[in-house]
Design an enzyme around this catalytic site. Sequence first.
Site, PDB file in Angstrom:
ATOM      1  N   ASP A 175      71.663  42.100  49.506  1.00  0.00           N
ATOM      2  CA  ASP A 175      70.443  42.737  49.008  1.00  0.00           C
ATOM      3  C   ASP A 175      69.313  41.710  49.045  1.00  0.00           C
ATOM      4  O   ASP A 175      69.393  40.684  48.354  1.00  0.00           O
ATOM      5  CB  ASP A 175      70.707  43.220  47.581  1.00  0.00           C
ATOM      6  N   ASP A 213      66.390  46.716  53.382  1.00  0.00           N
ATOM      7  CA  ASP A 213      66.696  45.436  52.735  1.00  0.00           C
ATOM      8  C   ASP A 213      68.094  45.362  52.132  1.00  0.00           C
ATOM      9  O   ASP A 213      68.369  44.475  51.332  1.00  0.00           O
ATOM     10  CB  ASP A 213      65.655  45.123  51.665  1.00  0.00           C
ATOM     11  N   GLU A 214      68.968  46.303  52.487  1.00  0.00           N
ATOM     12  CA  GLU A 214      70.328  46.294  51.932  1.00  0.00           C
ATOM     13  C   GLU A 214      71.349  46.560  53.022  1.00  0.00           C
ATOM     14  O   GLU A 214      71.096  47.394  53.895  1.00  0.00           O
ATOM     15  CB  GLU A 214      70.484  47.407  50.888  1.00  0.00           C
TER      16      GLU A 214
END
Length: 384
Positions: free
Chosen positions: A115, A206-207
């Site tokens: 993350d 973003d993960e």
Amino acid sequence: ARADPTAAQAAAASAPGSSKQWQNYETVFTNAKAGMAGVNKELVKQVVYEMSKDSPHFKNEQRKQQQTDQRTQKMLARSKQLSAHELEGHTRQMDKKLAALKATQDLTRTWIHCDMDAFYAAVEELHDPSLKSKPMAVGGIGMICTANYEARKYGVRAAMPGFIGRRLCPQLLFAKPDFSKYTKAAEGVRAVLRLYDPEFECASLDEAYLDVTDYCQAHNMTGAEVAQALRSQVHAATQLTCSCGVAANRLLAKICSDINKPNGQAVLPSEPGAIRKFMEELPVRKVPMIGRVTEGMLRQLGVTKCADLLASRGLLGALYSDIATDHFMAVALGIGRTTHGEPAREGEAGRKGKSVERTFAAISSPAEQDAKCAELAEKLAADL
DNA sequence: GCGGATCAC
DNA sequence: TATGGTGATCCGC
């Protein structure tokens, strides 16, 4: 920036002996979030309440709250009508469910959930390093997408309207969202992740989820060592930091990635005892798909920690659907998916819907409303 | 089956 | 002054 954000805010706050209605005002903005440990939550609540209470938005929130209150009351009433005999029956049902679930548990895989830290804000800081030491939010006066850690000290955070962020922190700087920048940065990150699991899965810009079982074996490394190496390499390649969770499945890895944010990692050993202990103490709100509303309903039933999910399994079985209780019981045991999803069909292949919506000032004339609908329909048609 | 609610990012 | 947009899934009627 001032040395003590909350002291500065307290001095600026205007509440001379007013009735403290804000104290009962629950807002999403005071939920625990990385980098917000030292925030004066009461002050944030007060400011948000004062700036919101007369707005149409607030009225709408109240209407929605009443609706969920009703739903909760209904459920509570039903729970009180349950006989001991009925409860026992449901408990036995849940026990069956638990036994079946336990049989599926697989502790042989090693998953990492990666993350990125304050992703959009971090990318903006990369392009303008002077922002690093200043409170800054990506977004606009209407809505903040994400805030850097400097801004979070003031209680400024994602999903907060920009004008409230500015009130909490007058020197707050705004950066206009630029998704081409973030996409490009994400590609840099993904190039690294690919090295650790060629089949890694992106959950968003973003993960990502990685099954690093094979990598661990091939390099004779532990999950923790792989996470450490991965984070170093992401930073070396992009100058961006991320946080990782390492565990036996995706659910646990996801929960763990939040624990030592930012720029940290947390490892949950793949041992039944360790997993049981971890889940027992975990607040239900930390579990993916248990949001604000579900948390509130569960609280009314006396369920706040994941251990309570097990203890109250009969009650939950009586009140919730099969889908919901399946999720609750799996969560309680710390059981999550251990396989990748469908082979990532790129692009639009898996899509089930497409929509467009806009927020606009109230309009009452039918002609104008009609024109607004036509405008949105045109946009949607163009997108399609 | 449908509209609304919930959840995630 | 002012509170986002998209997509998926589930709930309740």
